[in-house]
Motif scaffolding. Structure first.
Motif, PDB file in Angstrom:
ATOM      1  N   LYS A  50     -58.443  -6.060  -3.844  1.00 35.92           N
ATOM      2  CA  LYS A  50     -57.170  -5.615  -3.282  1.00 35.92           C
ATOM      3  C   LYS A  50     -56.373  -4.876  -4.350  1.00 35.92           C
ATOM      4  O   LYS A  50     -56.571  -5.070  -5.559  1.00 35.92           O
ATOM      5  N   THR A  51     -55.456  -4.035  -3.872  1.00 38.88           N
ATOM      6  CA  THR A  51     -54.581  -3.312  -4.778  1.00 38.88           C
ATOM      7  C   THR A  51     -53.159  -3.843  -4.650  1.00 38.88           C
ATOM      8  O   THR A  51     -52.757  -4.311  -3.583  1.00 38.88           O
ATOM      9  N   LYS A  52     -52.408  -3.778  -5.732  1.00 34.11           N
ATOM     10  CA  LYS A  52     -51.008  -4.195  -5.706  1.00 34.11           C
ATOM     11  C   LYS A  52     -50.109  -3.119  -5.098  1.00 34.11           C
ATOM     12  O   LYS A  52     -48.934  -3.368  -4.862  1.00 34.11           O
ATOM     13  N   ASP A  53     -50.658  -1.939  -4.870  1.00 34.83           N
ATOM     14  CA  ASP A  53     -49.892  -0.853  -4.255  1.00 34.83           C
ATOM     15  C   ASP A  53     -49.407  -1.300  -2.874  1.00 34.83           C
ATOM     16  O   ASP A  53     -50.202  -1.732  -2.040  1.00 34.83           O
ATOM     17  N   LEU A  54     -48.116  -1.158  -2.617  1.00 37.75           N
ATOM     18  CA  LEU A  54     -47.523  -1.641  -1.364  1.00 37.75           C
ATOM     19  C   LEU A  54     -48.038  -0.901  -0.141  1.00 37.75           C
ATOM     20  O   LEU A  54     -48.132  -1.471   0.940  1.00 37.75           O
TER      21      LEU A  54
ATOM     22  N   MET B   7     -42.790  -6.134   5.965  1.00 32.58           N
ATOM     23  CA  MET B   7     -43.600  -7.342   5.914  1.00 32.58           C
ATOM     24  C   MET B   7     -42.810  -8.484   5.289  1.00 32.58           C
ATOM     25  O   MET B   7     -41.738  -8.288   4.716  1.00 32.58           O
ATOM     26  N   GLU B   8     -43.338  -9.680   5.385  1.00 33.94           N
ATOM     27  CA  GLU B   8     -42.680 -10.844   4.802  1.00 33.94           C
ATOM     28  C   GLU B   8     -42.509 -10.664   3.298  1.00 33.94           C
ATOM     29  O   GLU B   8     -43.289  -9.970   2.649  1.00 33.94           O
ATOM     30  N   LEU B   9     -41.496 -11.296   2.762  1.00 36.20           N
ATOM     31  CA  LEU B   9     -41.178 -11.176   1.343  1.00 36.20           C
ATOM     32  C   LEU B   9     -42.344 -11.586   0.454  1.00 36.20           C
ATOM     33  O   LEU B   9     -42.508 -11.068  -0.658  1.00 36.20           O
ATOM     34  N   SER B  10     -43.189 -12.492   0.952  1.00 35.42           N
ATOM     35  CA  SER B  10     -44.329 -12.952   0.167  1.00 35.42           C
ATOM     36  C   SER B  10     -45.299 -11.814  -0.142  1.00 35.42           C
ATOM     37  O   SER B  10     -45.986 -11.842  -1.177  1.00 35.42           O
ATOM     38  N   LEU B  11     -45.394 -10.811   0.736  1.00 32.72           N
ATOM     39  CA  LEU B  11     -46.269  -9.671   0.471  1.00 32.72           C
ATOM     40  C   LEU B  11     -45.792  -8.933  -0.780  1.00 32.72           C
ATOM     41  O   LEU B  11     -46.598  -8.576  -1.639  1.00 32.72           O
TER      42      LEU B  11
ATOM     43  N   GLU C 222     -48.284 -11.302  -3.187  1.00 35.85           N
ATOM     44  CA  GLU C 222     -49.532 -10.534  -3.096  1.00 35.85           C
ATOM     45  C   GLU C 222     -49.474  -9.253  -3.921  1.00 35.85           C
ATOM     46  O   GLU C 222     -50.405  -8.940  -4.677  1.00 35.85           O
ATOM     47  N   LYS C 223     -48.389  -8.487  -3.782  1.00 38.81           N
ATOM     48  CA  LYS C 223     -48.279  -7.211  -4.498  1.00 38.81           C
ATOM     49  C   LYS C 223     -47.612  -7.343  -5.859  1.00 38.81           C
ATOM     50  O   LYS C 223     -47.626  -6.406  -6.652  1.00 38.81           O
ATOM     51  N   GLN C 224     -46.976  -8.479  -6.097  1.00 41.61           N
ATOM     52  CA  GLN C 224     -46.366  -8.797  -7.387  1.00 41.61           C
ATOM     53  C   GLN C 224     -45.357  -7.744  -7.831  1.00 41.61           C
ATOM     54  O   GLN C 224     -45.430  -7.215  -8.946  1.00 41.61           O
ATOM     55  N   VAL C 225     -44.440  -7.442  -6.934  1.00 36.00           N
ATOM     56  CA  VAL C 225     -43.337  -6.540  -7.273  1.00 36.00           C
ATOM     57  C   VAL C 225     -42.318  -7.348  -8.066  1.00 36.00           C
ATOM     58  O   VAL C 225     -41.583  -8.160  -7.516  1.00 36.00           O
ATOM     59  N   LYS C 226     -42.271  -7.131  -9.363  1.00 35.74           N
ATOM     60  CA  LYS C 226     -41.426  -7.949 -10.233  1.00 35.74           C
ATOM     61  C   LYS C 226     -40.512  -7.120 -11.128  1.00 35.74           C
ATOM     62  O   LYS C 226     -39.546  -7.642 -11.669  1.00 35.74           O
ATOM     63  N   ARG C 227     -40.825  -5.860 -11.301  1.00 36.63           N
ATOM     64  CA  ARG C 227     -40.046  -5.037 -12.219  1.00 36.63           C
ATOM     65  C   ARG C 227     -38.968  -4.273 -11.457  1.00 36.63           C
ATOM     66  O   ARG C 227     -39.238  -3.629 -10.454  1.00 36.63           O
TER      67      ARG C 227
END
Length: 274
Positions: A107-111, A129-133, A137-142
């Motif tokens: 899988k890719t982290k690209d949304l 999508m749900e915030l968990s995505l 899953e995508k690890q949007v942290k920055r």
């Protein structure tokens, strides 16, 4: 990001889809094509400034610097696009460039990668999508610290949906349902559609696709999308040089947004890489 914020994202997405499909259905049924044509021309002009010049090349990539008044103009005009504040838009776009077509464990982290979920990319449902995505899953942290220091951008971000509620209600009261449908709701839907064109067809080889740069993703330029989106279809060029305000790099390619930026917005070269 709270649950009620996700509801607001979804509400805006529904507004756009209803606006786009509703205007097409109404136009076919009534035969009033001039109203649709005028509203579409309005959207293309709006999109040219909000998406190409402001959200994409200015706020997300910091491709150029501009004056104080023009900075405020670019920030405030993005509200009319209906695709999120400059702060939110920058978060997912910078994340997209960081992880474009890069896979880990299948899988890719690209949304909005079409290689991860084709229909999510085409329909733009990745944004609702749900915030968990986003976080798990995508690890949007920055988050864009440069924009967090910008009082205008953060004011717009903090009050974005209040502004849109006011725009929606005012357009109904003072313009009527047709004006609201064609000039307020429809632009959101067209924005979703144009975004899907780039997210899917510029990451998937189709007729008219080509690459100028051998980079580590599956981005393509496409000569037909390039013409339709006035330069925004040169996606392989853009990913190779994301801070270059011009996406036209070879003979036969053109980029009207870069021309407008150079003559009316840019005051000096940007040295801040974000």
């Amino acid at each position: 990001m709270k649950i009620n914020t996700m509801f607001k994202y979804r509400f805006m997405w529904v507004l756009g889809v209803v606006g786009l499909l509703g205007t097409i259905g109404y136009t076919v049924y009534s035969g009033e094509w001039m109203y649709w044509l005028v509203s579409y021309v309005y959207f293309r002009v709006l999109w040219f400034f909000t998406n190409n010049i402001a959200l994409h090349r200015y706020f997300a990539h910091r491709g150029y610097k501009t004056g104080h008044k023009r900075h405020k103009f670019l920030a405030w005009i993005t509200v009319l696009a209906g695709v999120g504040s400059p702060f939110t838009w920058t978060i997912h776009h910078r994340h997209h460039h960081r992880y474009s077509d890069k896979f880990e464990n299948g899988k890719t982290k690209d949304l909005h990668s079409p290689h991860d979920n084709k229909w999510r990319s085409i329909l733009g449902t990745w944004a609702i999508m749900e915030l968990s995505l986003w976080l798990d899953e995508k690890q949007v942290k920055r988050f864009p610290k440069d924009l967090m220091r910008d009082p205008t951008v953060m004011f717009i971000h903090n009050h974005y949906y209040k502004m849109w509620f006011a725009i929606f209600i005012a357009s109904l009261i003072f313009g009527g349902w047709q004006f609201c449908l064609f000039f307020v709701m429809q632009p959101i839907g067209w924005n979703l559609f144009h975004g899907a064109l780039v997210n899917y067809f510029n990451h998937t080889p189709i007729y008219g696709s080509y690459r100028n740069y051998d980079i580590d993703d599956t981005t393509y330029n496409n000569k037909f999308i390039h013409i339709f989106l006035l330069g925004e279809g040169l996606h392989n060029n853009h990913h190779a040089q994301p801070y270059n305000i011009s996406q036209a790099h070879k003979l036969g390619e053109f980029d009207p947004a870069a021309w407008i930026i150079e003559r009316f917005f840019k005051v000096e070269n940007s040295v801040e890489k974000t």
